[in-house]
Design an enzyme around this catalytic site. Structure first.
Site, PDB file in Angstrom:
ATOM      1  N   ARG A 296       0.583  -1.377   0.134  1.00  0.00           N
ATOM      2  CA  ARG A 296       0.289   0.189  -0.107  1.00  0.00           C
ATOM      3  C   ARG A 296       0.836   1.762   0.422  1.00  0.00           C
ATOM      4  NH1 ARG A 296      -5.093  -0.686   1.880  1.00  0.00           N
ATOM      5  NH2 ARG A 296      -5.884   1.722   1.672  1.00  0.00           N
TER       6      ARG A 296
ATOM      7  N   GLU B  86      -3.171   7.648  -5.109  1.00  0.00           N
ATOM      8  CA  GLU B  86      -3.252   6.644  -6.266  1.00  0.00           C
ATOM      9  C   GLU B  86      -3.895   7.685  -7.474  1.00  0.00           C
ATOM     10  OE1 GLU B  86      -3.791   2.517  -6.667  1.00  0.00           O
ATOM     11  OE2 GLU B  86      -1.538   3.078  -5.686  1.00  0.00           O
TER      12      GLU B  86
ATOM     13  N   HIS C 154      -0.163   0.357 -10.492  1.00  0.00           N
ATOM     14  CA  HIS C 154      -0.616  -1.026  -9.547  1.00  0.00           C
ATOM     15  C   HIS C 154      -1.546  -1.952 -10.114  1.00  0.00           C
ATOM     16  CE1 HIS C 154      -3.279  -0.969  -5.934  1.00  0.00           C
ATOM     17  NE2 HIS C 154      -2.657  -2.033  -6.410  1.00  0.00           N
TER      18      HIS C 154
END
Length: 342
Positions: free
Chosen positions: A236, A265, A299
């Site tokens: 994270r 993000e 991600h």
């Protein structure tokens, strides 16, 4: 009549997976964009909404969903901090998540990033892409079997990564408050300070607890690390202090850093910055500019065939269970519904 389900954040390559895995014959509406305030009207007439990370399920959108007739609000992710649970409770929503998916997806990315930094492959291939085939000192590296790899958090993902590194011959160290018996077979557990002191590579797989371990990778944490170590974060973004990491890279306390995540993000990933209309956060930009010593992926840890299938299948099972049984074991506990005050 088939249940109408709108799924947000469905990339083009994912469409065939949603359709192939739709064994309950839901009436699917697949939308590539993430859910936001501008496209919430696409939920009109839907029975269920399936989100991905960074979709906006705040009070405003959830109130709209209720107005539109939505009864089921699911996310195909492990985390669910993008959902306002109080608003969901107030609007009588059924909420569920995907508690796990292929641990190999994240573990493989962590290992790939670590090995890329260790062997300086990004640096080297960047040079050869410019038709420079000379060899310099930067291209010299250790072999992974002569390194110690520290894994913080040895749950399913951390343990999978530990096994991968061990298979390559590395000595794997671990830190976990509650190590499993299985993890003890593959990892040498020690106190955090000792792990940081000895590890050539440190990889994060700890969960994020808001208000408890925010920016745990800070200046003090890094100061305890081995000089010239490599840091990997595929957990994270809230766990890392970007400014402290930047300073450590600039001073060469850290030799390399790779991350698949950033805090907030949604303001960074899944969009393109051209320096004109959109400007990247200065610290994030400074980190990115340190490529190839810094490797950033947007991600994509769970962006694999197996993990995607797991997420979709579990989401569809959650919905079918809710319809047929009235509940699912992946339901998220909601707070008590607030009383309306007039």
């Amino acid at each position: 009549m088939a249940l109408k389900v709108v799924c947000y954040g469905v990339r083009k390559n994912e469409v065939k997976f949603f359709n192939r895995l739709n064994k309950y014959n839901f009436d699917l509406y697949l939308i590539e964009d993430l859910l936001n305030h501008e496209n919430i009207d696409t939920a009109k007439g839907m029975d269920a909404v399936v989100l991905r990370g960074n979709c906006l399920a705040d009070e405003q959108n959830i109130n709209k969903m209720k107005e539109y007739g939505v009864k089921y609000l699911f996310t195909r992710t492990v985390g669910y901090n993008h959902i306002d649970l109080q608003a969901a409770a107030d609007c009588d929503m059924h909420v569920a998540r995907v508690p796990s998916y292929s641990p190999n997806a994240i573990a493989e990315l962590s290992l790939t990033l670590a090995m890329s930094l260790l062997r300086h492959t990004a640096y080297t291939t960047n040079r050869t892409a410019q038709k420079d085939f000379t060899v310099d000192g930067v291209m010299f590296s250790k072999e992974i079997r002569n390194c110690k790899v520290g894994i913080l958090g040895t749950g399913k993902i951390g343990l999978t990564e530990a096994k991968l590194f061990k298979g390559l011959g590395a000595e794997v160290l671990g830190y976990d408050l509650f190590p499993s018996d299985e993890a003890k077979k593959h990892v040498t557990f020690m106190e955090l300070d000792d792990l940081l002191k000895e590890s050539d590579i440190v990889s994060l797989h700890v969960p994020y607890f808001p208000g408890k371990n925010d920016k745990m990778v800070n200046a003090d944490f890094i100061a305890k690390m081995k000089d010239g170590a490599i840091l990997i974060n595929t957990a994270r973004g809230e766990l890392q202090d970007n400014e402290a990491i930047l300073e450590a890279l600039q001073s060469h306390k850290l030799e390399g850093f790779a991350t698949d995540v950033f805090a907030n993000e949604a303001s960074i990933f899944f969009q393109k910055f051209d320096g004109k209309k959109k400007n990247l956060d200065p610290t994030v930009k400074a980190l990115v500019d340190l490529y190839p010593r810094v490797l950033v992926t947007p991600h994509v840890g769970s962006n694999t065939d197996e993990a995607l299938s797991n997420m979709i299948e579990t989401s569809f099972e959650n919905l079918n269970d809710m319809i047929t049984l009235g509940t699912t074991h992946n339901a998220i506990d909601l707070p008590k519904k607030r009383e309306l005050v007039f």
